[in-house]
Design a protein around this motif. Structure first.
Motif, PDB file in Angstrom:
ATOM      1  N   TRP A  53       0.835  -1.205   0.000  1.00 39.84           N
ATOM      2  CA  TRP A  53       0.000   0.000   0.000  1.00 39.84           C
ATOM      3  C   TRP A  53       0.870   1.255   0.000  1.00 39.84           C
ATOM      4  CZ3 TRP A  53       0.309   3.826   3.571  1.00 39.84           C
ATOM      5  CH2 TRP A  53       0.883   3.527   4.808  1.00 39.84           C
TER       6      TRP A  53
ATOM      7  N   ARG B 278     -10.835   7.545  -2.245  1.00 37.45           N
ATOM      8  CA  ARG B 278     -11.333   6.999  -0.975  1.00 37.45           C
ATOM      9  C   ARG B 278     -11.542   8.112   0.053  1.00 37.45           C
ATOM     10  NH1 ARG B 278      -8.695   4.288   3.637  1.00 37.45           N
ATOM     11  NH2 ARG B 278      -6.698   4.363   2.575  1.00 37.45           N
TER      12      ARG B 278
ATOM     13  N   ALA C 240      -5.347  -1.879  11.155  1.00 39.59           N
ATOM     14  CA  ALA C 240      -5.627  -2.373   9.811  1.00 39.59           C
ATOM     15  C   ALA C 240      -7.115  -2.592   9.560  1.00 39.59           C
ATOM     16  CB  ALA C 240      -4.844  -3.666   9.575  1.00 39.59           C
TER      17      ALA C 240
ATOM     18  N   GLY D 146      -9.720  -2.082   7.438  1.00 34.96           N
ATOM     19  CA  GLY D 146      -9.800  -1.611   6.064  1.00 34.96           C
ATOM     20  C   GLY D 146      -8.409  -1.442   5.492  1.00 34.96           C
ATOM     21  N   GLU D 147      -8.347  -0.717   4.408  1.00 30.32           N
ATOM     22  CA  GLU D 147      -7.087  -0.535   3.701  1.00 30.32           C
ATOM     23  C   GLU D 147      -6.297   0.634   4.294  1.00 30.32           C
ATOM     24  OE1 GLU D 147      -5.843   0.507  -0.879  1.00 30.32           O
ATOM     25  OE2 GLU D 147      -7.830  -0.286  -0.446  1.00 30.32           O
TER      26      GLU D 147
ATOM     27  N   GLN E 271      -5.321   4.454   7.476  1.00 29.52           N
ATOM     28  CA  GLN E 271      -6.605   4.632   8.140  1.00 29.52           C
ATOM     29  C   GLN E 271      -6.961   6.112   8.241  1.00 29.52           C
ATOM     30  OE1 GLN E 271      -6.330   3.150  12.112  1.00 29.52           O
ATOM     31  NE2 GLN E 271      -8.381   3.771  12.684  1.00 29.52           N
TER      32      GLN E 271
END
Length: 161
Positions: free
Chosen positions: A32, A48, A86, A88-89, A92
């Motif tokens: 990520w 997002r 963690a 979700g992706e 945060q």
């Protein structure tokens, strides 16, 4: 480099990026974080968030050596691997004072999150828990670029040879 130039110059001058510990950590940079070094990764994050990624964070994400330095030198988790962050992706998002803040690190022992307030090019850095910010009585919050610079400039310990 507009925001993080001072921090990068000090880190390079002191040879931090050539330390074997940092070279090893470069192999462990999470996917990520690697994705955010590229425009398409940043575009996904902005979609997002519903907000642009601040300029200072764009520079940070484009320099994984700096993330590795912080991972190695501060008492915190910069790669955001711990299970309770963690959700979700990564990274945060927490809402403090009715505004979104993007997590940049967390303290593994206390669970405190280090996050920057979105909506500014060189956002302020705050610590807190998922549901509330921490009131730091030591002084006003630092901008992200100043926070990174102070970590680099104040680093006294040697990284692993």
């Amino acid at each position: 480099m507009k925001y993080l130039q001072r921090a990068l110059a000090v880190a390079e001058e002191r040879g931090y990026f050539n330390a074997p510990e940092l070279l090893r950590l470069q192999e462990e940079v999470p996917e990520w974080l690697r994705a955010l070094a590229h425009e398409d990764g940043l575009a996904k994050l902005e979609a997002r968030l519903g907000l642009p990624v601040p300029g200072a964070l764009r520079e940070y994400y484009a320099c994984p050596q700096l993330a590795c330095f912080l991972e190695a030198s501060m008492d915190g988790e910069v790669f955001l691997k711990d299970p309770y962050v963690a959700d979700g992706e990564p990274p945060q998002v927490v809402n403090w004072w009715g505004r979104p803040h993007l997590a940049i690190a967390f303290h593994g022992h206390s669970g405190m999150i280090c996050a920057v307030r979105l909506g500014e090019e060189d956002p302020l850095v705050f610590w807190g828990f998922e549901d509330e910010p921490y009131e730091d009585k030591r002084g006003p919050p630092l901008s992200f670029s100043e926070w990174v610079f102070r970590h680099v400039d104040n680093h006294k310990a040697r990284l692993d040879p």
